[in-house]
Design an enzyme around this catalytic site. Structure first.
Site, PDB file in Angstrom:
ATOM      1  N   CYS A   1       5.367  20.866  -5.421  1.00 48.42           N
ATOM      2  CA  CYS A   1       6.550  20.516  -6.199  1.00 48.42           C
ATOM      3  C   CYS A   1       7.077  21.777  -6.866  1.00 48.42           C
ATOM      4  CB  CYS A   1       6.142  19.478  -7.245  1.00 48.42           C
ATOM      5  SG  CYS A   1       7.460  18.981  -8.370  1.00 48.42           S
TER       6      CYS A   1
ATOM      7  N   HIS B   1       0.822  -1.215   0.000  1.00 45.11           N
ATOM      8  CA  HIS B   1       0.000   0.000   0.000  1.00 45.11           C
ATOM      9  C   HIS B   1       0.851   1.258   0.000  1.00 45.11           C
ATOM     10  CE1 HIS B   1      -3.224  -2.781   1.955  1.00 45.11           C
ATOM     11  NE2 HIS B   1      -3.188  -2.911   0.641  1.00 45.11           N
TER      12      HIS B   1
HETATM   13 ZN    ZN Z   1       6.107  18.169 -10.054  1.00 46.82          ZN
END
Ligand code: ZN
Length: 243
Positions: A147, A120
Site C-alpha cells: 500500500c 468468505h
Molecule cells: Zn495502507
C-alpha cells in the site's frame, strides 16, 4: 425421478415470493476452476491451508504472497459459466432475490449478479492489512504488494484464523430468514457456519432444495435433493421451462 424433481422445482420457483440461492465449490469447478485444496505438489509439500492463514500473513509473508498471487492468476484464467449467467438473469427477472456464496472467485458478480453475500470474501479485491485501503487484485498480477502507506496488500478473503466478513454474514442471515425457497447449488455443506444458512431458511418456513454432485448430511432436511447432475445443466433446463 430427476425429471419429476425438475418439474417440482420449476413449480416452486414460479410460486415462491422470495427465492435465495446458496452456492459452493461445485458451482466454480464447473467453470474448470480447480479446488485449491486438491492441488498438491504445486506447493512443494506445503499444505495450502497453512499458507491461507493469518499466521502465514504475519510470519511467512513471502510464501503467503506467492501462494495468493498464483491463486489470483489462476482465477483470472477462468470465467463464469452458463449457470452463473442464468442466475444473474433470474435476479433481473425477480425469479431469485439474492445469492449467498462460499466461493471467492467473484464469478457471480462477474456474471452480473448484484445482490451477492460473499461469505468468505473475494479474490478479486485486495486491501491493506494496515490501513484498510481497497485495491483491485490486478496489483498482485502486476507484482505490487504494498500500500502507499507501506502496509502489506492482502486478498479480501477470510483467512484461517479470521472471522467471517460481517457485512456478508449479516446479509446472508437476513436473506436466509426471508427466503420461502432456498436452493443449495454445489455445496457439500461441511463448512460451519456457512452450512447453517439452509437450516435457518428451513426453520423460517422455506422449502429447501439441495442440488449437489454427492449426497450431503443435510439431505434429510431437504424437500428435494438432486444428485449426479451438472448444476449448469439443471439451471439451463429450468430456464428453458421458465421462458
Ligand atoms: Zn495502507
Amino acid at each position: 425421478m430427476i425429471k419429476a424433481g425438475g418439474k417440482m422445482l420449476k413449480k416452486w420457483l414460479k410460486e415462491a415470493k422470495y427465492t435465495v440461492v446458496f452456492t459452493g465449490a461445485g458451482m466454480s469447478t464447473e467453470s474448470g476452476l480447480p479446488d485449491f485444496r486438491s492441488s498438491k505438489g504445486l506447493w512443494k509439500q506445503k499444505d495450502p491451508t497453512k499458507l491461507a492463514s493469518i499466521e502465514a500473513l504475519n510470519n511467512n509473508v513471502e510464501a503467503f504472497i506467492e501462494f495468493y498471487r498464483t491463486r489470483v492468476l489462476g482465477v483470472s484464467e477462468y470465467k463464469p459459466h452458463n449457470g452463473h449467467y442464468i442466475l444473474a438473469d433470474w435476479e433481473k427477472r425477480n425469479i431469485i432475490r439474492s445469492i449467498i456464496t462460499q466461493n471467492v472467485d467473484g464469478f457471480h458478480s462477474d456474471a452480473g449478479s448484484k445482490r451477492v453475500a460473499e461469505l468468505h470474501g473475494t479474490l478479486k479485491k485486495l486491501h491493506c492489512q494496515l490501513c484498510g485501503k481497497k485495491y483491485s487484485s490486478q496489483e498482485y498480477i502486476n507484482e505490487e504488494y504494498h500500500c502507499e502507506c507501506g502496509g502489506i496488500l492482502r486478498p479480501s478473503i477470510v483467512l484461517f484464523g479470521e472471522a467471517l466478513p460481517q457485512d456478508g454474514f449479516e446479509m446472508a442471515y437476513e436473506e436466509a430468514k426471508k427466503a420461502d425457497l432456498f436452493i443449495v447449488l454445489g455445496s457439500s455443506l461441511t463448512v460451519t457456519p456457512a452450512n447453517q444458512f439452509p437450516i435457518i431458511a428451513k426453520q423460517n418456513g422455506a422449502k429447501l432444495v439441495i442440488i449437489n454432485h454427492d449426497p450431503t448430511d443435510f439431505d434429510r432436511f431437504a424437500d428435494l435433493v438432486i444428485n449426479d447432475r451438472k448444476i449448469g445443466d439443471v439451471l439451463k433446463e429450468l430456464d428453458q421451462q421458465l421462458n
